[in-house]
Design a protein around this motif. Structure first.
Motif, PDB file in Angstrom:
ATOM      1  N   VAL A  86      -0.884   2.766  -9.189  1.00 37.22           N
ATOM      2  CA  VAL A  86      -0.229   2.898  -7.700  1.00 37.22           C
ATOM      3  C   VAL A  86      -1.869   3.923  -7.446  1.00 37.22           C
ATOM      4  CG1 VAL A  86       0.682   4.411  -6.196  1.00 37.22           C
ATOM      5  CG2 VAL A  86       2.146   2.889  -7.823  1.00 37.22           C
ATOM      6  N   LEU A  87      -2.242   4.690  -8.058  1.00 33.12           N
ATOM      7  CA  LEU A  87      -3.806   5.435  -8.127  1.00 33.12           C
ATOM      8  C   LEU A  87      -4.083   5.096  -7.905  1.00 33.12           C
ATOM      9  CD1 LEU A  87      -3.471   8.628 -10.886  1.00 33.12           C
ATOM     10  CD2 LEU A  87      -3.290   8.245  -8.293  1.00 33.12           C
ATOM     11  N   PRO A  88      -4.974   3.628  -7.735  1.00 31.67           N
ATOM     12  CA  PRO A  88      -6.210   2.917  -7.967  1.00 31.67           C
ATOM     13  C   PRO A  88      -6.789   3.234  -6.027  1.00 31.67           C
ATOM     14  CG  PRO A  88      -5.387   2.126  -9.493  1.00 31.67           C
ATOM     15  CD  PRO A  88      -4.495   2.940  -9.235  1.00 31.67           C
ATOM     16  N   GLN A  89      -5.355   2.788  -5.576  1.00 33.29           N
ATOM     17  CA  GLN A  89      -5.259   2.724  -3.968  1.00 33.29           C
ATOM     18  C   GLN A  89      -5.310   4.031  -3.293  1.00 33.29           C
ATOM     19  OE1 GLN A  89      -0.714   1.506  -3.065  1.00 33.29           O
ATOM     20  NE2 GLN A  89      -1.115  -0.703  -3.390  1.00 33.29           N
ATOM     21  N   MET A  90      -4.922   4.860  -4.065  1.00 35.21           N
ATOM     22  CA  MET A  90      -4.866   6.095  -3.363  1.00 35.21           C
ATOM     23  C   MET A  90      -6.206   6.832  -3.563  1.00 35.21           C
ATOM     24  SD  MET A  90      -0.934   8.196  -4.785  1.00 35.21           S
ATOM     25  CE  MET A  90       0.417   7.667  -4.023  1.00 35.21           C
ATOM     26  N   LEU A  91      -6.879   6.906  -4.734  1.00 36.02           N
ATOM     27  CA  LEU A  91      -7.979   6.929  -4.534  1.00 36.02           C
ATOM     28  C   LEU A  91      -9.149   6.088  -4.050  1.00 36.02           C
ATOM     29  CD1 LEU A  91      -8.157   7.117  -8.872  1.00 36.02           C
ATOM     30  CD2 LEU A  91      -8.755   8.831  -6.737  1.00 36.02           C
TER      31      LEU A  91
ATOM     32  N   GLN B  41       0.728  -1.018  -0.010  1.00 41.16           N
ATOM     33  CA  GLN B  41      -0.232  -0.565  -0.020  1.00 41.16           C
ATOM     34  C   GLN B  41       0.556   1.615  -0.050  1.00 41.16           C
ATOM     35  OE1 GLN B  41      -3.194   0.481  -0.308  1.00 41.16           O
ATOM     36  NE2 GLN B  41      -3.609  -1.856  -0.488  1.00 41.16           N
ATOM     37  N   ILE B  42       1.141   1.845  -0.774  1.00 44.61           N
ATOM     38  CA  ILE B  42       1.860   3.139  -1.112  1.00 44.61           C
ATOM     39  C   ILE B  42       1.141   4.376  -0.496  1.00 44.61           C
ATOM     40  CG2 ILE B  42       3.250   4.469  -3.114  1.00 44.61           C
ATOM     41  CD1 ILE B  42       3.683   1.519  -3.947  1.00 44.61           C
ATOM     42  N   ASP B  43       1.648   5.077  -0.211  1.00 50.01           N
ATOM     43  CA  ASP B  43       1.161   6.576   1.290  1.00 50.01           C
ATOM     44  C   ASP B  43       1.468   7.890  -0.726  1.00 50.01           C
ATOM     45  OD1 ASP B  43       0.101   5.033   3.147  1.00 50.01           O
ATOM     46  OD2 ASP B  43       1.475   4.917   3.593  1.00 50.01           O
ATOM     47  N   VAL B  44       3.188   7.880  -0.816  1.00 50.89           N
ATOM     48  CA  VAL B  44       4.088   8.575  -1.954  1.00 50.89           C
ATOM     49  C   VAL B  44       4.186   7.871  -2.975  1.00 50.89           C
ATOM     50  CG1 VAL B  44       5.762  10.521  -1.340  1.00 50.89           C
ATOM     51  CG2 VAL B  44       3.814   9.775   0.089  1.00 50.89           C
ATOM     52  N   LEU B  45       4.433   8.102  -3.598  1.00 54.60           N
ATOM     53  CA  LEU B  45       5.136   7.994  -4.735  1.00 54.60           C
ATOM     54  C   LEU B  45       6.086   8.701  -5.477  1.00 54.60           C
ATOM     55  CD1 LEU B  45       5.011   5.194  -7.316  1.00 54.60           C
ATOM     56  CD2 LEU B  45       3.591   6.782  -8.803  1.00 54.60           C
ATOM     57  N   ILE B  46       7.070   8.057  -6.008  1.00 54.15           N
ATOM     58  CA  ILE B  46       8.613   9.275  -6.443  1.00 54.15           C
ATOM     59  C   ILE B  46       8.889   8.639  -7.889  1.00 54.15           C
ATOM     60  CG2 ILE B  46      10.531  11.150  -5.998  1.00 54.15           C
ATOM     61  CD1 ILE B  46       8.058  11.317  -4.036  1.00 54.15           C
TER      62      ILE B  46
END
Ligand SMILES: NC(=O)c1ccc[n+]([C@@H]2O[C@H](COP(=O)([O-])OP(=O)(O)OC[C@H]3O[C@@H](n4cnc5c(N)ncnc54)[C@H](O)[C@@H]3O)[C@@H](O)[C@H]2O)c1
Length: 245
Positions: free
Chosen positions: A115-120, A73-78
């Motif tokens: 990664v965006l689906p998790q963040m959404l 589960q990723i909070d921040v993507l660089i």
């Protein structure tokens, strides 16, 4: 910086010069690091140093990236991984463009898409894309790379609008010339390379070339709670060489 403690931060190209500096900075802030790189040894070295985890995959390979991220589960993507081959455009061959486009454009698109689906779903996320001042002001010998990095600027602005209401911010940091292996290969070796380096120093208002450690402060800020109302922005870290509005 507020809001980074305990967050899971994925840094692509985390084994490289700027990427490892970014990883170290997030580790200092108490974040949990996922050091992603196609270079296994470098990823493992930085992960060990930051007490994080190495993820070894090629960002251009959607399936490989998906498998590598499946358990996280990723909070921040660089999105920091990047690569260039220096050549005037007329001297390039179409089949040489593929690798540049894969690493500098397709790879970041893959990472956002995964990664965006998790963040959404969580209603929170921070994304920082490492582009380049080559995208903002041009750079001879870097045409296809610049096209990809410019694509990242446009993509970021559009995506930032699409996800803003879900409390996800997407911003871009553009390094200017920064003293890493990429820059050294651009300048060339020996006396000729040193002459170009010296000319660069003269042109930079702050009279020095950037160092990898010049980049992470802004990246960490944009990923923090302090930057919660900043999205779709592009900021250069170039000692004043570029002052784009
Ligand atoms: N150094 C500069 O002057 C400069 C200037 C502007 C922008 N940038 C950008 O900063 C970022 C970091 O550059 P750097 O100078 O630290 O370079 P670097 O070569 O030290 O690091 C890049 C890292 O990305 C990794 N990587 C490359 N392709 C990959 C792929 N397909 N999948 C996974 N990992 C991959 C490499 O293994 C390497 O560890 C890049 O996006 C670069 O374009 C650098």
């Amino acid at each position: 910086m507020k809001g980074l403690q305990g967050k899971t931060v994925l840094v692509t190209g985390g084994g490289g010069a700027i990427g490892s500096a970014i990883c170290r900075r997030f580790a200092e802030e108490g974040a949990r690091l996922l050091v992603a790189d196609r270079a296994a040894e470098a990823a493992q070295r930085v992960a060990k140093e930051c007490k994080g985890e190495a993820l070894v995959f090629d960002i251009a390979n959607y399936g490989a990236a998906k498998s590598a991220l499946a358990a996280h589960q990723i909070d921040v993507l660089i999105n920091n991984a990047g690569w260039d081959r220096f050549q005037n455009f007329v001297d390039t061959k179409p089949d040489e463009w593929e690798q540049l486009i894969d690493i500098n454009l397709r790879g970041p698109l893959n990472m956002h898409h995964l990664v965006l689906p998790q963040m959404l779903a969580k209603g929170r996320g921070r994304i920082v894309n490492i582009s380049s001042d080559a995208a903002r002001v041009g750079s001879s010998g870097e045409s296809v790379y610049s096209a990809c990095k410019g694509g990242i600027l446009s993509f970021t602005k559009t995506l930032a609008r699409e996800v803003a209401r879900k409390n996800i911010t997407v911003n871009v940091v553009c390094p200017g010339p920064t003293d890493t292996p990429i820059l050294r290969s651009f300048l060339g070796e020996g006396e000729a390379g040193q002459k170009v380096y010296d000319a660069l120093v003269r042109a930079i208002p702050m009279k020095r070339v950037g160092q990898p450690d010049d980049i992470p402060g802004l990246v960490a800020f944009l990923a923090s709670d302090e930057a919660g109302f900043i999205t779709g922005q592009v900021i250069s870290v170039s000692g004043g060489l570029t002052m784009a509005g």
